[in-house]
Design a protein around this motif. Structure first.
Motif, PDB file in Angstrom:
ATOM      1  N   GLN A  53       0.827  -1.203   0.000  1.00  0.00           N
ATOM      2  CA  GLN A  53       0.000   0.000   0.000  1.00  0.00           C
ATOM      3  C   GLN A  53       0.863   1.256   0.000  1.00  0.00           C
ATOM      4  O   GLN A  53       0.560   2.236  -0.701  1.00  0.00           O
ATOM      5  CB  GLN A  53      -0.922  -0.003   1.219  1.00  0.00           C
ATOM      6  N   MET A  54       1.959   1.263   0.775  1.00  0.00           N
ATOM      7  CA  MET A  54       2.822   2.431   0.834  1.00  0.00           C
ATOM      8  C   MET A  54       3.523   2.670  -0.502  1.00  0.00           C
ATOM      9  O   MET A  54       3.659   3.815  -0.948  1.00  0.00           O
ATOM     10  CB  MET A  54       3.849   2.258   1.944  1.00  0.00           C
ATOM     11  N   ILE A  55       3.989   1.599  -1.156  1.00  0.00           N
ATOM     12  CA  ILE A  55       4.665   1.767  -2.438  1.00  0.00           C
ATOM     13  C   ILE A  55       3.700   2.327  -3.482  1.00  0.00           C
ATOM     14  O   ILE A  55       4.052   3.225  -4.260  1.00  0.00           O
ATOM     15  CB  ILE A  55       5.265   0.429  -2.913  1.00  0.00           C
ATOM     16  N   GLU A  56       2.484   1.805  -3.497  1.00  0.00           N
ATOM     17  CA  GLU A  56       1.494   2.291  -4.465  1.00  0.00           C
ATOM     18  C   GLU A  56       1.218   3.783  -4.271  1.00  0.00           C
ATOM     19  O   GLU A  56       1.200   4.559  -5.230  1.00  0.00           O
ATOM     20  CB  GLU A  56       0.198   1.486  -4.330  1.00  0.00           C
ATOM     21  N   GLU A  57       1.006   4.193  -3.017  1.00  0.00           N
ATOM     22  CA  GLU A  57       0.700   5.600  -2.760  1.00  0.00           C
ATOM     23  C   GLU A  57       1.928   6.480  -2.993  1.00  0.00           C
ATOM     24  O   GLU A  57       1.808   7.597  -3.526  1.00  0.00           O
ATOM     25  CB  GLU A  57       0.190   5.762  -1.321  1.00  0.00           C
ATOM     26  N   ALA A  58       3.119   6.000  -2.595  1.00  0.00           N
ATOM     27  CA  ALA A  58       4.334   6.779  -2.822  1.00  0.00           C
ATOM     28  C   ALA A  58       4.591   6.970  -4.309  1.00  0.00           C
ATOM     29  O   ALA A  58       5.009   8.052  -4.748  1.00  0.00           O
ATOM     30  CB  ALA A  58       5.522   6.092  -2.159  1.00  0.00           C
ATOM     31  N   THR A  59       4.335   5.933  -5.095  1.00  0.00           N
ATOM     32  CA  THR A  59       4.516   6.044  -6.540  1.00  0.00           C
ATOM     33  C   THR A  59       3.552   7.054  -7.133  1.00  0.00           C
ATOM     34  O   THR A  59       3.929   7.889  -7.968  1.00  0.00           O
ATOM     35  CB  THR A  59       4.310   4.673  -7.202  1.00  0.00           C
ATOM     36  N   ARG A  60       2.292   7.020  -6.696  1.00  0.00           N
ATOM     37  CA  ARG A  60       1.296   7.954  -7.208  1.00  0.00           C
ATOM     38  C   ARG A  60       1.674   9.389  -6.858  1.00  0.00           C
ATOM     39  O   ARG A  60       1.618  10.301  -7.707  1.00  0.00           O
ATOM     40  CB  ARG A  60      -0.079   7.622  -6.616  1.00  0.00           C
ATOM     41  N   LEU A  61       2.092   9.610  -5.610  1.00  0.00           N
ATOM     42  CA  LEU A  61       2.455  10.965  -5.183  1.00  0.00           C
ATOM     43  C   LEU A  61       3.722  11.455  -5.877  1.00  0.00           C
ATOM     44  O   LEU A  61       3.839  12.640  -6.213  1.00  0.00           O
ATOM     45  CB  LEU A  61       2.638  10.996  -3.663  1.00  0.00           C
ATOM     46  N   TYR A  62       4.682  10.546  -6.088  1.00  0.00           N
ATOM     47  CA  TYR A  62       5.907  10.942  -6.782  1.00  0.00           C
ATOM     48  C   TYR A  62       5.605  11.407  -8.201  1.00  0.00           C
ATOM     49  O   TYR A  62       6.124  12.428  -8.660  1.00  0.00           O
ATOM     50  CB  TYR A  62       6.885   9.771  -6.806  1.00  0.00           C
ATOM     51  N   GLU A  63       4.758  10.670  -8.901  1.00  0.00           N
ATOM     52  CA  GLU A  63       4.403  11.055 -10.264  1.00  0.00           C
ATOM     53  C   GLU A  63       3.702  12.412 -10.292  1.00  0.00           C
ATOM     54  O   GLU A  63       3.879  13.199 -11.226  1.00  0.00           O
ATOM     55  CB  GLU A  63       3.500   9.984 -10.895  1.00  0.00           C
ATOM     56  N   ARG A 102       6.768  15.274  -8.851  1.00  0.00           N
ATOM     57  CA  ARG A 102       8.170  15.341  -9.233  1.00  0.00           C
ATOM     58  C   ARG A 102       8.540  16.583 -10.049  1.00  0.00           C
ATOM     59  O   ARG A 102       9.710  16.978 -10.056  1.00  0.00           O
ATOM     60  CB  ARG A 102       8.562  14.085 -10.016  1.00  0.00           C
ATOM     61  N   GLU A 103       7.593  17.231 -10.725  1.00  0.00           N
ATOM     62  CA  GLU A 103       7.895  18.434 -11.498  1.00  0.00           C
ATOM     63  C   GLU A 103       7.751  19.711 -10.674  1.00  0.00           C
ATOM     64  O   GLU A 103       8.069  20.799 -11.170  1.00  0.00           O
ATOM     65  CB  GLU A 103       6.985  18.508 -12.733  1.00  0.00           C
ATOM     66  N   LEU A 104       7.296  19.601  -9.441  1.00  0.00           N
ATOM     67  CA  LEU A 104       7.081  20.780  -8.619  1.00  0.00           C
ATOM     68  C   LEU A 104       8.390  21.245  -7.996  1.00  0.00           C
ATOM     69  O   LEU A 104       9.177  20.424  -7.519  1.00  0.00           O
ATOM     70  CB  LEU A 104       6.068  20.482  -7.508  1.00  0.00           C
ATOM     71  N   PRO A 105       8.665  22.549  -7.964  1.00  0.00           N
ATOM     72  CA  PRO A 105       9.928  23.038  -7.403  1.00  0.00           C
ATOM     73  C   PRO A 105      10.068  22.753  -5.914  1.00  0.00           C
ATOM     74  O   PRO A 105      11.177  22.645  -5.398  1.00  0.00           O
ATOM     75  CB  PRO A 105       9.879  24.551  -7.677  1.00  0.00           C
ATOM     76  N   GLU A 106       8.942  22.625  -5.199  1.00  0.00           N
ATOM     77  CA  GLU A 106       9.017  22.368  -3.758  1.00  0.00           C
ATOM     78  C   GLU A 106       9.108  20.876  -3.432  1.00  0.00           C
ATOM     79  O   GLU A 106       9.061  20.498  -2.254  1.00  0.00           O
ATOM     80  CB  GLU A 106       7.809  22.979  -3.045  1.00  0.00           C
ATOM     81  N   ALA A 107       9.246  20.030  -4.439  1.00  0.00           N
ATOM     82  CA  ALA A 107       9.314  18.576  -4.197  1.00  0.00           C
ATOM     83  C   ALA A 107      10.722  18.199  -3.739  1.00  0.00           C
ATOM     84  O   ALA A 107      11.522  17.641  -4.497  1.00  0.00           O
ATOM     85  CB  ALA A 107       8.922  17.816  -5.462  1.00  0.00           C
ATOM     86  N   ARG A 108      11.032  18.513  -2.465  1.00  0.00           N
ATOM     87  CA  ARG A 108      12.367  18.239  -1.932  1.00  0.00           C
ATOM     88  C   ARG A 108      12.315  17.395  -0.655  1.00  0.00           C
ATOM     89  O   ARG A 108      13.334  17.220   0.007  1.00  0.00           O
ATOM     90  CB  ARG A 108      13.086  19.558  -1.646  1.00  0.00           C
ATOM     91  N   ALA A 109      11.145  16.910  -0.284  1.00  0.00           N
ATOM     92  CA  ALA A 109      11.024  16.119   0.936  1.00  0.00           C
ATOM     93  C   ALA A 109      11.273  14.644   0.646  1.00  0.00           C
ATOM     94  O   ALA A 109      11.149  14.180  -0.486  1.00  0.00           O
ATOM     95  CB  ALA A 109       9.635  16.308   1.548  1.00  0.00           C
ATOM     96  N   ARG A 110      11.650  13.921   1.670  1.00  0.00           N
ATOM     97  CA  ARG A 110      11.820  12.473   1.558  1.00  0.00           C
ATOM     98  C   ARG A 110      11.187  11.817   2.782  1.00  0.00           C
ATOM     99  O   ARG A 110      11.072  12.439   3.839  1.00  0.00           O
ATOM    100  CB  ARG A 110      13.292  12.074   1.465  1.00  0.00           C
TER     101      ARG A 110
END
Length: 299
Positions: A250-260, A263-271
């Motif tokens: 479940q975490m991989i599925e949601e992480a993949t969706r959120l990453y897609e 990933r083009e947003l300038p504030e996408a710097r969290a991990r």
């Protein structure tokens, strides 16, 4: 009477931390360091080498805390906070120490994560399926291409074979890539295993220390059971693996969706890192203190 198992759910809510007793902190850190020292000794790294590494870490963390407080990072301030002699602080400042580069998630791990989470590459019971090496999806080539176009699928396959994570079988005259595990399990002693140790334990420690110091409350919980048999411990380990597989998917599925989406947003710097662990070993309960019996006599 038989001893009842001791089961405790350990939960924490961080708040403003009161002053921490140094002796209590030292005792807690010693418990954390003991298995790490076992690893160091097995690897031929002795105390002088560790002390040298710790000296630099104390200086670097002292610099970070002083900067965070808005004060000047003078040699005296660093020495006073870290306990490292000013001469050695000066030597460190002159020599410099480049920050360790963040190691990217290994491509093999990213491909395997896709393999165990994408429904197109799973069996009916949710396990990674054997894949034709080439051809249209679902194949191993299409799996790799879904993760990266910069590395040839055959190169990734060689890496997974080296790590013992996949094998190649010949069936009906074609090559079939077969997963060796349902988890990404690098071989003992490998660079990949050390990367997992550093990433998992490092972030776990960051979460726990943040909670102790009164940072933003973060998830850092466990369930502890003692006074059970080895057979019961094995049953709990099997249950833990089952629960982890559900959460991981479940975490991989949601992480993949959120990453897609991000990933083009300038504030996408969290991990983030979400993990699970299980450990079983011998338990010796602390002896119960002797109690005076009312009306009793000294022997």
């Amino acid at each position: 009477m038989p001893r009842k198992p001791k089961i405790v759910a350990l939960e924490r809510e961080a708040s403003a931390a009161p002053p921490l007793p140094p002796d209590d902190v030292a005792q807690a850190v010693a418990a954390v360091l003991r298995p790490t020292i076992r690893l160091l000794l097995r690897s031929g790294l002795d105390y002088p080498r560790l002390a040298s590494e710790l000296k630099a870490l104390f200086i670097e963390e002292a610099v970070a805390q002083i900067e965070q407080s808005g004060h000047a990072t003078t040699d005296s301030a660093i020495s006073s906070l870290s306990g490292v002699h000013r001469k050695e602080v000066r030597n460190w400042r002159l020599a410099g120490r480049a920050p360790a580069a963040a190691r990217p998630v290994a491509l093999g791990g990213r491909v395997f994560a896709r393999w165990i989470s994408d429904a197109d590459y799973l069996t009916a019971d949710g396990k990674p399926r054997a894949l034709p090496r080439t051809g249209a999806a679902p194949s191993f080539d299409s799996l790799v291409r879904a993760v990266t176009l910069d590395v040839h699928p055959f190169t990734v396959l060689q890496e997974l074979i080296r790590l013992g994570i996949a094998t190649v079988e010949i069936q009906d005259g074609g090559e079939l890539v077969v997963p060796a595990h349902a988890d990404f399990v690098p071989p003992a002693g490998s660079r990949e295993a050390l990367d997992l140790l550093a990433g998992n334990l490092g972030d776990h420690a960051r979460a726990a220390v943040s909670n102790v110091l009164g940072g933003v409350p973060t998830l850092e919980q466990s369930v502890f059971a003692a006074g059970i048999t080895d057979a019961s411990a094995h049953r709990l380990q099997a249950l833990a693996r089952t629960l982890w597989l559900r959460m991981r998917t479940q975490m991989i599925e949601e992480a993949t969706r959120l990453y897609e989406a991000d990933r083009e947003l300038p504030e996408a710097r969290a991990r983030v890192r979400f993990g699970s662990y299980f450990w079983s070993g011998p338990w010796e309960p602390a002896p119960e203190p002797e109690q005076d019996i009312p009306g009793g006599e000294e022997p």
